[in-house]
Design a protein around this motif. Structure first.
Motif, mmCIF file in Angstrom:
data_model
loop_
_atom_site.group_PDB
_atom_site.id
_atom_site.type_symbol
_atom_site.label_atom_id
_atom_site.label_comp_id
_atom_site.label_asym_id
_atom_site.label_seq_id
_atom_site.Cartn_x
_atom_site.Cartn_y
_atom_site.Cartn_z
ATOM 1 N N UNK A 2 49.014 -111.085 38.589
ATOM 2 C CA UNK A 2 48.421 -109.742 38.989
ATOM 3 C C UNK A 2 47.837 -108.989 37.867
ATOM 4 N N UNK A 3 47.180 -108.274 38.113
ATOM 5 C CA UNK A 3 46.215 -107.034 37.273
ATOM 6 C C UNK A 3 47.126 -106.320 36.731
ATOM 7 N N UNK A 4 46.765 -105.939 35.524
ATOM 8 C CA UNK A 4 47.337 -104.824 34.925
ATOM 9 C C UNK A 4 47.161 -103.423 35.759
ATOM 10 N N UNK A 5 48.181 -102.576 35.488
ATOM 11 C CA UNK A 5 48.204 -101.450 36.005
ATOM 12 C C UNK A 5 48.499 -100.405 35.246
ATOM 13 N N UNK A 24 51.325 -101.653 32.509
ATOM 14 C CA UNK A 24 52.220 -102.552 32.878
ATOM 15 C C UNK A 24 51.497 -103.862 33.980
ATOM 16 N N UNK A 25 52.165 -104.890 33.983
ATOM 17 C CA UNK A 25 52.145 -106.026 34.857
ATOM 18 C C UNK A 25 53.114 -106.486 35.577
ATOM 19 N N UNK A 26 52.845 -106.933 36.871
ATOM 20 C CA UNK A 26 53.876 -107.633 37.653
ATOM 21 C C UNK A 26 54.577 -108.715 36.992
ATOM 22 N N UNK A 27 55.964 -108.764 37.141
ATOM 23 C CA UNK A 27 56.486 -109.918 36.307
ATOM 24 C C UNK A 27 56.512 -111.428 37.360
ATOM 25 N N UNK A 28 55.835 -111.427 38.344
ATOM 26 C CA UNK A 28 55.702 -112.768 39.070
ATOM 27 C C UNK A 28 55.043 -113.860 38.350
ATOM 28 N N UNK A 29 55.824 -114.809 37.860
ATOM 29 C CA UNK A 29 55.244 -115.956 36.777
ATOM 30 C C UNK A 29 54.030 -116.587 37.508
ATOM 31 N N UNK A 30 52.919 -116.817 36.753
ATOM 32 C CA UNK A 30 52.585 -116.508 35.591
ATOM 33 C C UNK A 30 51.991 -115.167 35.320
#
Length: 135
Positions: free
Chosen positions: A31-34, A22-28
């Motif tokens: 953040x890195x994939x976790x 998953x990734x954080x939704x703060x556009x764009x």
């Protein structure tokens, strides 16, 4: 966070394991994939179903061998992706499929405006089912 990828392994014509990312939704979505979770085995042939950059998972299509032997096996998987700013619009990309088609195909889709936040499944030596939780 929203799910952006399912990666795993295939063994003897079935989806053996899944790893959810998953990734954080703060556009764009800078953040890195976790890594979120894993289920099933890891010895088969790898597959990678990753949404394009700046997209999140909003659905999937699964193929099952049926209900015998009970439970059936998950043999094929593809995912649908959309941009977080247009979750009510049409599917932006379908990634996959991974695996082998079988008799029973089931489309799984989040309601308009929602994205996948949890992937769940039933597993023994291979995957037997897959479900999505959307928000």
């Amino acid at each position: 966070h929203a799910v952006t990828a399912i990666r795993g392994t295939m063994l003897f014509g079935a989806i053996e394991g899944i790893n959810v990312y998953a990734k954080p939704l703060n556009y764009p979505m800078a953040g890195g994939e976790v890594f979120v979770a894993t289920a099933g085995g890891t010895i088969g042939t790898p597959y990678d179903l990753s949404c394009p950059a700046s997209m999140v998972m909003t659905g999937a299509t699964i193929h099952l061998t049926g209900y015998t032997p009970s439970p059936g096996e998950l043999t094929q998987l593809s995912i649908d992706c959309k941009t977080p700013t247009d979750l009510s619009g049409p599917v932006g990309a379908t990634v996959g499929p991974a695996g082998t088609p079988s008799s029973f195909s089931f489309p799984l889709a989040c309601p308009a405006g929602k994205k996948v936040i949890v992937v769940q499944g039933q597993v023994s030596s291979v995957m037997h089912g897959l479900g999505l939780l959307c928000r």
